[in-house]
Design a protein around this motif. Structure first.
Motif, PDB file in Angstrom:
ATOM      1  N   ASP A   1       0.865  -1.180   0.000  1.00  0.00           N
ATOM      2  CA  ASP A   1       0.000   0.000   0.000  1.00  0.00           C
ATOM      3  C   ASP A   1       0.904   1.234   0.000  1.00  0.00           C
ATOM      4  O   ASP A   1       2.114   1.143   0.246  1.00  0.00           O
ATOM      5  CB  ASP A   1      -0.883  -0.051   1.253  1.00  0.00           C
ATOM      6  CG  ASP A   1      -1.673   1.215   1.475  1.00  0.00           C
ATOM      7  OD1 ASP A   1      -2.347   1.667   0.535  1.00  0.00           O
ATOM      8  OD2 ASP A   1      -1.595   1.768   2.589  1.00  0.00           O
ATOM      9  N   ILE A   2       0.317   2.402  -0.264  1.00  0.00           N
ATOM     10  CA  ILE A   2       1.112   3.636  -0.325  1.00  0.00           C
ATOM     11  C   ILE A   2       0.965   4.465   0.950  1.00  0.00           C
ATOM     12  O   ILE A   2       1.844   4.513   1.794  1.00  0.00           O
ATOM     13  CB  ILE A   2       0.709   4.477  -1.549  1.00  0.00           C
ATOM     14  CG1 ILE A   2       0.871   3.668  -2.840  1.00  0.00           C
ATOM     15  CG2 ILE A   2       1.564   5.748  -1.610  1.00  0.00           C
ATOM     16  CD1 ILE A   2       2.257   3.226  -3.128  1.00  0.00           C
ATOM     17  N   ASP A   3      -0.168   5.135   1.099  1.00  0.00           N
ATOM     18  CA  ASP A   3      -0.341   6.096   2.186  1.00  0.00           C
ATOM     19  C   ASP A   3      -0.429   5.390   3.534  1.00  0.00           C
ATOM     20  O   ASP A   3      -1.190   4.440   3.717  1.00  0.00           O
ATOM     21  CB  ASP A   3      -1.595   6.937   1.937  1.00  0.00           C
ATOM     22  CG  ASP A   3      -1.462   7.755   0.661  1.00  0.00           C
ATOM     23  OD1 ASP A   3      -0.654   8.697   0.654  1.00  0.00           O
ATOM     24  OD2 ASP A   3      -2.154   7.438  -0.334  1.00  0.00           O
ATOM     25  N   GLY A   4       0.400   5.863   4.481  1.00  0.00           N
ATOM     26  CA  GLY A   4       0.449   5.243   5.796  1.00  0.00           C
ATOM     27  C   GLY A   4       1.244   3.959   5.825  1.00  0.00           C
ATOM     28  O   GLY A   4       1.358   3.308   6.865  1.00  0.00           O
ATOM     29  N   THR A   5       1.827   3.603   4.679  1.00  0.00           N
ATOM     30  CA  THR A   5       2.551   2.333   4.567  1.00  0.00           C
ATOM     31  C   THR A   5       3.915   2.554   3.909  1.00  0.00           C
ATOM     32  O   THR A   5       4.940   2.575   4.571  1.00  0.00           O
ATOM     33  CB  THR A   5       1.720   1.308   3.770  1.00  0.00           C
ATOM     34  OG1 THR A   5       0.448   1.131   4.407  1.00  0.00           O
ATOM     35  CG2 THR A   5       2.419  -0.043   3.696  1.00  0.00           C
ATOM     36  N   LEU A   6       3.911   2.721   2.595  1.00  0.00           N
ATOM     37  CA  LEU A   6       5.171   2.940   1.873  1.00  0.00           C
ATOM     38  C   LEU A   6       5.747   4.318   2.145  1.00  0.00           C
ATOM     39  O   LEU A   6       6.964   4.485   2.212  1.00  0.00           O
ATOM     40  CB  LEU A   6       4.948   2.760   0.374  1.00  0.00           C
ATOM     41  CG  LEU A   6       6.162   3.013  -0.523  1.00  0.00           C
ATOM     42  CD1 LEU A   6       7.234   1.956  -0.292  1.00  0.00           C
ATOM     43  CD2 LEU A   6       5.760   3.051  -1.991  1.00  0.00           C
TER      44      LEU A   6
ATOM     45  N   GLY B   1       9.498   1.744   8.343  1.00  0.00           N
ATOM     46  CA  GLY B   1       8.893   0.481   8.772  1.00  0.00           C
ATOM     47  C   GLY B   1       9.058  -0.647   7.773  1.00  0.00           C
ATOM     48  O   GLY B   1       9.430  -1.768   8.141  1.00  0.00           O
ATOM     49  N   ILE B   2       8.792  -0.379   6.496  1.00  0.00           N
ATOM     50  CA  ILE B   2       8.926  -1.429   5.481  1.00  0.00           C
ATOM     51  C   ILE B   2      10.389  -1.812   5.300  1.00  0.00           C
ATOM     52  O   ILE B   2      10.738  -2.992   5.269  1.00  0.00           O
ATOM     53  CB  ILE B   2       8.311  -0.977   4.140  1.00  0.00           C
ATOM     54  CG1 ILE B   2       6.784  -0.959   4.246  1.00  0.00           C
ATOM     55  CG2 ILE B   2       8.746  -1.906   3.008  1.00  0.00           C
ATOM     56  CD1 ILE B   2       6.078  -0.567   2.969  1.00  0.00           C
ATOM     57  N   GLY B   3      11.264  -0.824   5.174  1.00  0.00           N
ATOM     58  CA  GLY B   3      12.673  -1.112   4.934  1.00  0.00           C
ATOM     59  C   GLY B   3      13.306  -1.931   6.033  1.00  0.00           C
ATOM     60  O   GLY B   3      13.994  -2.935   5.775  1.00  0.00           O
ATOM     61  N   LYS B   4      13.094  -1.538   7.278  1.00  0.00           N
ATOM     62  CA  LYS B   4      13.681  -2.259   8.405  1.00  0.00           C
ATOM     63  C   LYS B   4      13.122  -3.678   8.513  1.00  0.00           C
ATOM     64  O   LYS B   4      13.845  -4.626   8.865  1.00  0.00           O
ATOM     65  CB  LYS B   4      13.442  -1.481   9.699  1.00  0.00           C
ATOM     66  CG  LYS B   4      14.186  -0.146   9.774  1.00  0.00           C
ATOM     67  CD  LYS B   4      13.931   0.555  11.094  1.00  0.00           C
ATOM     68  CE  LYS B   4      14.541   1.953  11.107  1.00  0.00           C
ATOM     69  NZ  LYS B   4      15.997   1.940  10.907  1.00  0.00           N
TER      70      LYS B   4
END
Length: 272
Positions: free
Chosen positions: A9-14, A262-265
């Motif tokens: 997802d994009i907003d609030g995620t990516l 968050g996604i990267g880590k």
């Protein structure tokens, strides 16, 4: 490691609150792409609203790469910019959802595949203008529904303050849930979509097209409209900033929120 299909997802995620992909997240995604894993952006936004992020990740206009827009309503081949899987509301459905919004006194727009957002006999509120900005849509205010004859209608988008959206969502008659896919895509957004249109359905169809087993699909999300992805993916990851009721459906939670990579880590740990 077997190649994975990573859907986010994009907003609030990516992206963070400034609508930017954080450095470590960008680094990890680009590294995984280089290793042969697939990354697909999946959003309630239009394709125009995804372009900058797809370019940042090196996916825009690339062969055999795809993006899911309008909460599963349209899947684009990024090399040709043609839709390979589209689902639309009928004109009657669009009017029905629009009229219900007016009855319940909530802001609404009709969003179409040609990248326009229509307000019929009403002015666009601040929340609708936020969606228009993020999706890079063309706003159109009109006093009739004549435009529906020449447009493919992606969704009816209800917009208002979060508490107001929560309240009016409870007032929707049951029959509408049989006719539409109704999902909350953000605190200020409630969307009426074609019944077979969802992020989960789009992910399933794309995985089949790419010959990827669903157990090898990893999805990231933070809102109600992401739950259909959670239900089909082998690994469902909720953002640290997601509401608790969303986290309940996830296999794991990101180590940090969307403002702190968050996604990267999380991907770094998953692919160590």
């Amino acid at each position: 490691m077997k190649k994975k299909l990573i859907v986010t997802d994009i907003d609030g995620t990516l992206v963070n609150d400034q609508k930017e992909i954080m450095p470590e997240t960008k680094h990890e995604l680009k590294k995984l792409i280089a290793q042969g894993h697939r990354v697909v952006l999946c959003s309630g936004r239009s394709i125009n609203g995804l372009k900058d992020y797809l370019m940042t990740l090196g996916l825009w206009a690339m062969p055999d790469e795809y993006a899911i827009t309008f909460n599963g309503g349209n899947v684009f081949d990024l090399a040709t910019m043609k839709s390979i899987d589209a689902h639309y509301l009928s004109a009657d459905q669009a009017i029905e959802a629009d009229q219900l919004a007016k009855q319940l006194r909530v802001g609404d727009t009709l969003v179409v595949a040609s990248q326009k957002s229509y307000a019929v006999n009403s002015q666009m509120n601040a929340q609708a203008l936020e969606d228009i900005r993020d999706s890079q849509l063309v706003p159109v205010e009109t006093d009739n529904y004549d435009f529906l004859e020449g447009e493919d209608i992606q969704k009816c988008l209800w917009t208002d303050e979060p508490d107001r959206i929560t309240m009016v969502a409870k007032q929707i008659p049951a029959k509408y849930f049989d006719e539409f896919q109704i999902v909350r895509s953000g605190p200020i957004f409630l969307e009426f979509l074609p019944q077979d249109s969802s992020k989960g359905n789009a992910v399933q169809r794309l995985a089949q097209r790419l010959n990827v087993d669903l157990k090898d699909v990893i999805v990231f999300g933070d809102e109600e409209n992401d739950l259909s992805m959670f239900k089909v993916a082998g690994t469902a990851v909720a953002m640290r900033n997601a509401r608790d009721e969303i986290k309940e459906y996830a296999d794991q939670i990101t180590v940090t929120d969307h403002n702190h990579d968050g996604i990267g880590k999380t991907l770094k740990l998953m692919f160590e």
